[in-house]
Write a protein that holds these residues in place. Sequence first.
Motif, PDB file in Angstrom:
ATOM      1  N   ALA A 160     -16.361  38.977  21.611  1.00  8.70           N
ATOM      2  CA  ALA A 160     -16.197  38.291  22.895  1.00  8.70           C
ATOM      3  C   ALA A 160     -17.468  37.540  23.276  1.00  8.70           C
ATOM      4  CB  ALA A 160     -15.830  39.298  23.981  1.00  8.70           C
ATOM      5  N   ALA A 215     -15.871  35.324  32.972  1.00 13.15           N
ATOM      6  CA  ALA A 215     -15.245  34.990  31.691  1.00 13.15           C
ATOM      7  C   ALA A 215     -15.274  36.174  30.738  1.00 13.15           C
ATOM      8  CB  ALA A 215     -15.951  33.790  31.070  1.00 13.15           C
ATOM      9  N   LEU A 216     -16.385  36.900  30.715  1.00 12.34           N
ATOM     10  CA  LEU A 216     -16.469  38.071  29.837  1.00 12.34           C
ATOM     11  C   LEU A 216     -15.504  39.160  30.290  1.00 12.34           C
ATOM     12  CD1 LEU A 216     -17.790  39.492  27.440  1.00 12.34           C
ATOM     13  CD2 LEU A 216     -19.564  40.317  29.006  1.00 12.34           C
ATOM     14  N   ARG A 225     -12.077  38.255  29.082  1.00 14.83           N
ATOM     15  CA  ARG A 225     -11.908  38.470  27.640  1.00 14.83           C
ATOM     16  C   ARG A 225     -11.744  39.950  27.307  1.00 14.83           C
ATOM     17  NH1 ARG A 225     -13.620  34.170  24.201  1.00 14.83           N
ATOM     18  NH2 ARG A 225     -14.569  32.428  25.326  1.00 14.83           N
ATOM     19  N   MET A 226     -12.380  40.806  28.103  1.00 13.41           N
ATOM     20  CA  MET A 226     -12.394  42.245  27.825  1.00 13.41           C
ATOM     21  C   MET A 226     -11.553  43.027  28.829  1.00 13.41           C
ATOM     22  SD  MET A 226     -14.382  42.691  25.138  1.00 13.41           S
ATOM     23  CE  MET A 226     -14.870  44.407  25.245  1.00 13.41           C
ATOM     24  N   ASP A 268     -15.282  44.610  19.526  1.00  9.02           N
ATOM     25  CA  ASP A 268     -14.572  43.782  20.508  1.00  9.02           C
ATOM     26  C   ASP A 268     -15.560  43.051  21.413  1.00  9.02           C
ATOM     27  OD1 ASP A 268     -12.129  44.620  19.521  1.00  9.02           O
ATOM     28  OD2 ASP A 268     -11.885  46.221  21.008  1.00  9.02           O
ATOM     29  N   THR A 318     -14.460  46.395  33.432  1.00 16.65           N
ATOM     30  CA  THR A 318     -13.352  45.492  33.092  1.00 16.65           C
ATOM     31  C   THR A 318     -12.041  45.904  33.739  1.00 16.65           C
ATOM     32  OG1 THR A 318     -12.619  46.646  31.094  1.00 16.65           O
ATOM     33  CG2 THR A 318     -14.465  45.115  30.852  1.00 16.65           C
ATOM     34  N   GLN A 357     -18.279  33.348  23.422  1.00 19.62           N
ATOM     35  CA  GLN A 357     -18.723  32.732  24.665  1.00 19.62           C
ATOM     36  C   GLN A 357     -20.096  32.075  24.510  1.00 19.62           C
ATOM     37  OE1 GLN A 357     -18.522  35.428  27.983  1.00 19.62           O
ATOM     38  NE2 GLN A 357     -19.100  33.876  29.484  1.00 19.62           N
TER      39      GLN A 357
END
Length: 470
Positions: A165, A18-19, A22-23, A161, A71, A169
């Motif tokens: 994030a 999930a992280l 997001r990134m 950022d 990422t 979460q």
Amino acid sequence: MSHATTFSPNIYEARRTALLARMANSGLILLPGNQDASMNYLHNIYPFRQDSSFAYYFGLHMPDLVGVLDTDNGTCTLYGDDPSLESIVWTGPLPTLAERGQTVGITQTASLASLPEELKAAQNAGRRIHYLPPYRGKSALQLATLLNLAVTEIARGESVDLIRAIVAQREVKSEEEIAEMTWALGITKQMHETAMRETRPGQYEYQIVGAMEGLMRRHGLQLAYPSIFSKQGEVLHNGSHHNQLQAGDWVVNDTGCSSRLGYASDITRTLPVSGQFTDRQRTLYQITLDSQLAAIAAMKPGVTNLSVHQLAVSKLVDGLKALGIFTGDTEETVLSGAYAIIFQCGLGHQIGMDVHDMENLGEAYVGYDEATTRSTLFGMRNLRMGKAYRQGMVMTVEPGLYFIPAQIDQWQAEKRHAHLINYEVLNQYRDAGGVRIEDEVLITENSCEVIGEPIPKSIAEVEALMGTAA
């Protein structure tokens, strides 16, 4: 009873995924875990406490580990070292780095010594390295070394950022997290009930603290924060436990423990040392309890914590107007900040892996947003969170009344809010001390619920348990 030291690997895998989403395509995320912290010489260390963000994504509660999430290609690497013979002599057998990684779904591991070159190569390629604000000096030095920066330059590179994030979460708690927090609250309930039974005239504060912490230690747990147990309840974060309790005193007991996975509890009760509240204490206690219950009843998704804080404060003001302490319009008393003569802090804060959850990431990001800005008023500016609730948040709700002689004297000398505060009546309460009542509240789909088994809170419930160990 919870004995686990990690969640299942798929939970950590899902959090990292999930992280990364997001990134996406923004470079590397660097998440150092904590190192041991020395008390008074190198090898005499404080009990280890893992960095909460590292623990959230990598789930390992041991020092000298670093997590890196890429990422751009979606990989996650755990950096650390296998145990050496030198370390095994002192610690006994330990799992290898690869074995540690497997327990939390990590298959890619590398030595700590290789990390600086990996980061340097990323920097040379123009890739951004995201990292969070360090809150320990040793962590700042580690970041400076890894990134080849001066320590004074670290703050400029902190990733907003990444902060946003992670806040988005972590502030929504999963069922597994709520279960951990509820389990910790079960031990905390026992601690508070022990304090009620043991508190009586002649005892020293440290004796009651020792009884509570001994119970906690029997479960192999640590405090979520240093216990506040003090007859000087008007001192908000009083860390002293040296007073002897006398008949007629009352004591603020703000104590919580952490689960083995690091999830905090935070509960406050106020106890009459004699076993029964005096008439004045009973009145002030009920005003505080009514304020707390009104605040909890108003909490649901979309409602701001600022508005609930103001509601709770209005209830406090109305209660004290009946005593003649406040004399003006309730709304004006709240919005002008005059109420802060008796309530100098905020209604509550998010709680999770940190007792003030994610506060190290910056209250501007955790507690406020574009829609809700922080007040500059004395008292109101101490509200740690003002923004709207989301389903899955867990909040503390902890109104109180604090009669601080130094503040009363200064405000009265300045005639501050004199048309709203009757200082003649207020001075009759200057020796009243403090009272606080605190619970943890989960924001549900359309409402909220107090989590954990009920801990005695009404006047009758508290009085029924006081001093019964004698």
